[in-house]
Design a protein around this motif. Structure first.
Motif, PDB file in Angstrom:
ATOM      1  N   LYS A 168      63.762  26.778  57.752  1.00 43.36           N
ATOM      2  CA  LYS A 168      62.697  27.447  57.723  1.00 43.36           C
ATOM      3  C   LYS A 168      61.537  26.339  57.487  1.00 43.36           C
ATOM      4  CE  LYS A 168      59.686  30.595  56.813  1.00 43.36           C
ATOM      5  NZ  LYS A 168      59.348  31.469  57.914  1.00 43.36           N
ATOM      6  N   SER A 169      60.468  26.678  58.496  1.00 39.60           N
ATOM      7  CA  SER A 169      59.400  25.993  58.374  1.00 39.60           C
ATOM      8  C   SER A 169      58.089  26.813  58.205  1.00 39.60           C
ATOM      9  CB  SER A 169      59.238  25.189  59.817  1.00 39.60           C
ATOM     10  OG  SER A 169      60.159  24.205  59.884  1.00 39.60           O
ATOM     11  N   PHE A 170      57.100  26.316  57.581  1.00 44.95           N
ATOM     12  CA  PHE A 170      55.891  26.782  57.559  1.00 44.95           C
ATOM     13  C   PHE A 170      55.005  25.883  58.136  1.00 44.95           C
ATOM     14  CE2 PHE A 170      58.314  28.362  53.666  1.00 44.95           C
ATOM     15  CZ  PHE A 170      57.932  29.635  53.836  1.00 44.95           C
ATOM     16  N   VAL A 182      60.852  23.291  55.262  1.00 49.84           N
ATOM     17  CA  VAL A 182      61.237  23.564  53.805  1.00 49.84           C
ATOM     18  C   VAL A 182      62.566  23.680  53.588  1.00 49.84           C
ATOM     19  CG1 VAL A 182      60.864  25.344  51.746  1.00 49.84           C
ATOM     20  CG2 VAL A 182      58.788  24.801  53.508  1.00 49.84           C
ATOM     21  N   LEU A 183      63.222  24.250  54.517  1.00 47.51           N
ATOM     22  CA  LEU A 183      64.587  24.108  54.614  1.00 47.51           C
ATOM     23  C   LEU A 183      65.164  23.417  56.042  1.00 47.51           C
ATOM     24  CD1 LEU A 183      65.524  28.007  53.449  1.00 47.51           C
ATOM     25  CD2 LEU A 183      65.479  25.695  51.897  1.00 47.51           C
ATOM     26  N   LYS A 184      66.237  22.377  55.685  1.00 54.69           N
ATOM     27  CA  LYS A 184      66.501  21.600  56.646  1.00 54.69           C
ATOM     28  C   LYS A 184      67.906  21.597  57.341  1.00 54.69           C
ATOM     29  CE  LYS A 184      63.016  18.620  55.149  1.00 54.69           C
ATOM     30  NZ  LYS A 184      62.547  17.079  54.467  1.00 54.69           N
ATOM     31  N   GLY A 185      68.566  22.808  57.268  1.00 58.99           N
ATOM     32  CA  GLY A 185      69.770  23.051  57.663  1.00 58.99           C
ATOM     33  C   GLY A 185      70.818  23.114  56.299  1.00 58.99           C
ATOM     34  N   GLY A 234      66.715  22.605  41.143  1.00 63.29           N
ATOM     35  CA  GLY A 234      66.112  21.464  42.025  1.00 63.29           C
ATOM     36  C   GLY A 234      64.628  21.480  41.511  1.00 63.29           C
ATOM     37  N   PRO A 235      64.031  20.344  41.959  1.00 56.52           N
ATOM     38  CA  PRO A 235      62.511  20.026  41.671  1.00 56.52           C
ATOM     39  C   PRO A 235      61.719  21.133  42.268  1.00 56.52           C
ATOM     40  CG  PRO A 235      63.027  18.421  42.995  1.00 56.52           C
ATOM     41  CD  PRO A 235      64.450  19.149  42.626  1.00 56.52           C
ATOM     42  N   SER A 236      60.579  21.309  41.754  1.00 56.23           N
ATOM     43  CA  SER A 236      59.547  22.018  42.576  1.00 56.23           C
ATOM     44  C   SER A 236      59.534  21.766  44.229  1.00 56.23           C
ATOM     45  CB  SER A 236      58.318  22.309  41.954  1.00 56.23           C
ATOM     46  OG  SER A 236      58.376  22.653  40.671  1.00 56.23           O
ATOM     47  N   GLY A 237      59.307  22.721  44.818  1.00 57.51           N
ATOM     48  CA  GLY A 237      59.240  22.281  46.594  1.00 57.51           C
ATOM     49  C   GLY A 237      60.437  21.920  47.264  1.00 57.51           C
ATOM     50  N   SER A 238      61.592  22.276  46.507  1.00 57.74           N
ATOM     51  CA  SER A 238      62.976  21.594  47.180  1.00 57.74           C
ATOM     52  C   SER A 238      63.383  22.749  48.022  1.00 57.74           C
ATOM     53  CB  SER A 238      63.903  21.365  45.917  1.00 57.74           C
ATOM     54  OG  SER A 238      64.222  22.383  45.424  1.00 57.74           O
ATOM     55  N   GLU A 250      64.165  18.474  48.688  1.00 58.69           N
ATOM     56  CA  GLU A 250      63.555  18.337  49.908  1.00 58.69           C
ATOM     57  C   GLU A 250      64.390  19.031  51.095  1.00 58.69           C
ATOM     58  OE1 GLU A 250      63.229  14.023  50.714  1.00 58.69           O
ATOM     59  OE2 GLU A 250      61.783  13.619  48.975  1.00 58.69           O
ATOM     60  N   GLY A 251      64.754  20.236  50.667  1.00 57.45           N
ATOM     61  CA  GLY A 251      65.342  21.247  51.835  1.00 57.45           C
ATOM     62  C   GLY A 251      66.439  21.112  52.202  1.00 57.45           C
ATOM     63  N   VAL A 252      67.392  20.452  51.392  1.00 61.53           N
ATOM     64  CA  VAL A 252      68.874  20.406  51.565  1.00 61.53           C
ATOM     65  C   VAL A 252      69.710  20.402  50.408  1.00 61.53           C
ATOM     66  CG1 VAL A 252      68.436  18.925  53.806  1.00 61.53           C
ATOM     67  CG2 VAL A 252      68.871  17.693  51.458  1.00 61.53           C
TER      68      VAL A 252
END
Length: 245
Positions: A14-16, A21-24, A39-43, A216-218
């Motif tokens: 998912k990209s904005f 934001v989500l990398k597989g 997870g941390p904020s923004g993960s 970080e999206g994973v």
């Protein structure tokens, strides 16, 4: 015997704009599991949940609910959402309706239940979350914790096959958190399949059947609560847990 998979996530992206934001992400959730996502904020934790019921459309990959690909263009997403309950950080109650009225509304509109059936089920679910004596109270007459429990009752009244909880206690005063977590613990004991994004580490350790740590999206690490909390393998997991213990 292995329980059937209720939610299957394959290579979810998912990209904005230019922000990925989500990398597989890959994840299977079996019936009756309580998967706690940390997870941390923004993960990407909340975005992951929102992709499950298509509140966010994935940029790539697949999301399956039971035997339906949720993000297929031919899928009737509203029909899928009927079986996926979601509770948010904000309560989203209608201020002009009582607790009972809030829990009845979607039953009448979406499931087309009769007024009598919707009312009976609303009272049952409000009793289930400990608000049997508050059915005729308006949101303004309820504490934040009580309003959140109304929101949970509203989701449960739709007979969901899975419940998604997105930081449902983070807006509450500390003394109100326990009542909401107690309701979630009872749901887990009753066998409800749950995906829970939370910072409540005690809940994750005590109630989760599996803990997933994202950064970080994973998915960086996953395992049983004992494995992740007592013996984390990844440095990022160790660092995160070290800051919150």
């Amino acid at each position: 015997m292995t329980e059937p998979v209720v939610v299957r996530i394959k290579d979810l992206r998912k990209s904005f704009g230019t922000l990925e934001v989500l990398k597989g992400v890959d994840m299977d959730v079996q019936r009756g599991e309580v998967v706690v996502i940390l997870g941390p904020s923004g993960s990407g934790k909340s975005t992951l949940l929102r992709c499950v019921n298509q509140l966010e459309a994935p940029t790539g990959g697949e999301v399956w609910f039971e035997d339906i690909q949720v993000n297929h263009p031919d899928t009737n997403v509203n029909r899928v959402r009927e079986k996926i309950g979601m509770v948010f950080q904000s309560f989203n109650l209608f201020p002009h309706l009582t607790a009972k009225g809030n829990v009845m509304l979607a039953q009448r509109k979406v499931l087309k239940r009769s007024k009598d059936d919707a009312e009976r089920i609303a009272i049952e679910q409000l009793e289930r979350v400990g608000l049997g004596d508050r059915v005729d109270y308006y949101p303004s007459q309820l504490s934040g914790g009580q309003q959140q429990r109304v929101a949970i009752a509203r989701a449960l009244a739709m007979d969901p096959h899975v419940m998604l909880f997105d930081e449902v206690t983070s807006a509450l005063d500390p003394e109100l958190v326990r009542g909401v977590l107690d309701v979630m613990k009872e749901l887990a004991k009753a066998g409800m399949t749950m995906l829970v994004v939370t910072h409540e580490m005690g809940f994750a350790r005590d109630v989760g059947t599996r803990v997933v740590f994202m950064d970080e999206g994973v998915i960086v690490e996953e395992g049983t609560p004992t494995e992740v909390f007592d013996n984390p393998q990844n440095e990022r997991t160790k660092d995160f847990l070290g800051h919150i213990k």
